[in-house]
Enzyme design. Sequence first.
Site, PDB file in Angstrom:
ATOM      1  N   THR A  98       0.712  -1.194   0.057  1.00  0.00           N
ATOM      2  CA  THR A  98       0.405   0.110  -0.345  1.00  0.00           C
ATOM      3  C   THR A  98       0.857   1.102  -0.024  1.00  0.00           C
ATOM      4  O   THR A  98       2.162   1.582   0.949  1.00  0.00           O
ATOM      5  CB  THR A  98      -0.807  -0.352   1.252  1.00  0.00           C
ATOM      6  N   LYS A 173      -7.464   1.622  -2.929  1.00  0.00           N
ATOM      7  CA  LYS A 173      -7.003   1.335  -1.386  1.00  0.00           C
ATOM      8  C   LYS A 173      -7.618   2.337  -1.173  1.00  0.00           C
ATOM      9  O   LYS A 173      -7.527   2.277   0.251  1.00  0.00           O
ATOM     10  CB  LYS A 173      -5.857   0.449  -1.758  1.00  0.00           C
ATOM     11  N   LYS A 241       0.207   5.006   8.450  1.00  0.00           N
ATOM     12  CA  LYS A 241       1.043   4.944   7.359  1.00  0.00           C
ATOM     13  C   LYS A 241      -0.644   5.836   6.160  1.00  0.00           C
ATOM     14  O   LYS A 241      -0.316   5.889   4.963  1.00  0.00           O
ATOM     15  CB  LYS A 241       2.216   4.229   6.890  1.00  0.00           C
TER      16      LYS A 241
END
Length: 291
Positions: A98, A173, A241
């Site tokens: 990701t 995502k 993150k």
Amino acid sequence: MTKTAAFIGLGVMGYPMAGHLANQGYQVRVWNRTAAKAQQWTEQYSGQACDSIANAVHGADLVMTCVGADKDLIEVYEAADGIIANAAEGAILIDHTTASAAVAERLAQAAAARSLGFLDAPVSGGQQGAENGQLTVMCGGSQASFDKALAAMECYARAVNLMGDAGAGQKTKMVNQIAIAGLVQGLSEALHFAENAGLDASRVVDVISKGAAQSWQMENRSGTMIEGEFEHGFAVDWMRKDLGICLDEARKNHSTLPVTALVDQFYADIQAMGGNRWDTSSLIERLRCRS
């Protein structure tokens, strides 16, 4: 013909994903920054531990990566002994990290310059999904690269979809993480309210999960949230993150994400409580500590 797959990065996600490839008959070569982890993998699965990325990817049909963040991707892909300089012409590179859409676009361009295919293919489903081969994979890249990589990704996924050009997988995502952040906060507040109202929170969930309030988070995390157990894989540090990536992209495309920004700060509170490695459902603990 048996295909050769290189898997770079054997964390809690990559380790079982590479294992599924081996179990499905792929010739798998693995590389991990900590060499002992790669050696451990070969003791559990059929495959080869390599001492360098260059050796792992040499001649491989497919190269999968699952590392930490943008800087890690640039290192493993663009270094002289990295993936792009050493992969075989025509190989398909599949990044399951990701990361930002910008780094996906950058790596896709660098791969194309060497006649390599590239898919940004972040996953959803967490450690449990990786172990059970039930991940959801959202891809960005060309149809041709997607078609060549699909069978391999299906070894560890229940759903694999091409969402658009390079970067589209990462942006999808981001949508996923934005939705989850709000859901987990809402569920945390609901359970916290139930507890303070003197209700049996487990019975409340049993009732409301049959109606419009139902969600994956409620079905899979409410019980452990009630018990104060937060050891279920996807850590708060990782979520922060991810939400940082979402908020950065939102500034670029002029999206307004007030709830996401707020929940990101709530996760900062969890970090300050020492919960860096707690899973994302730990938002409820912040509310309990403030009661």
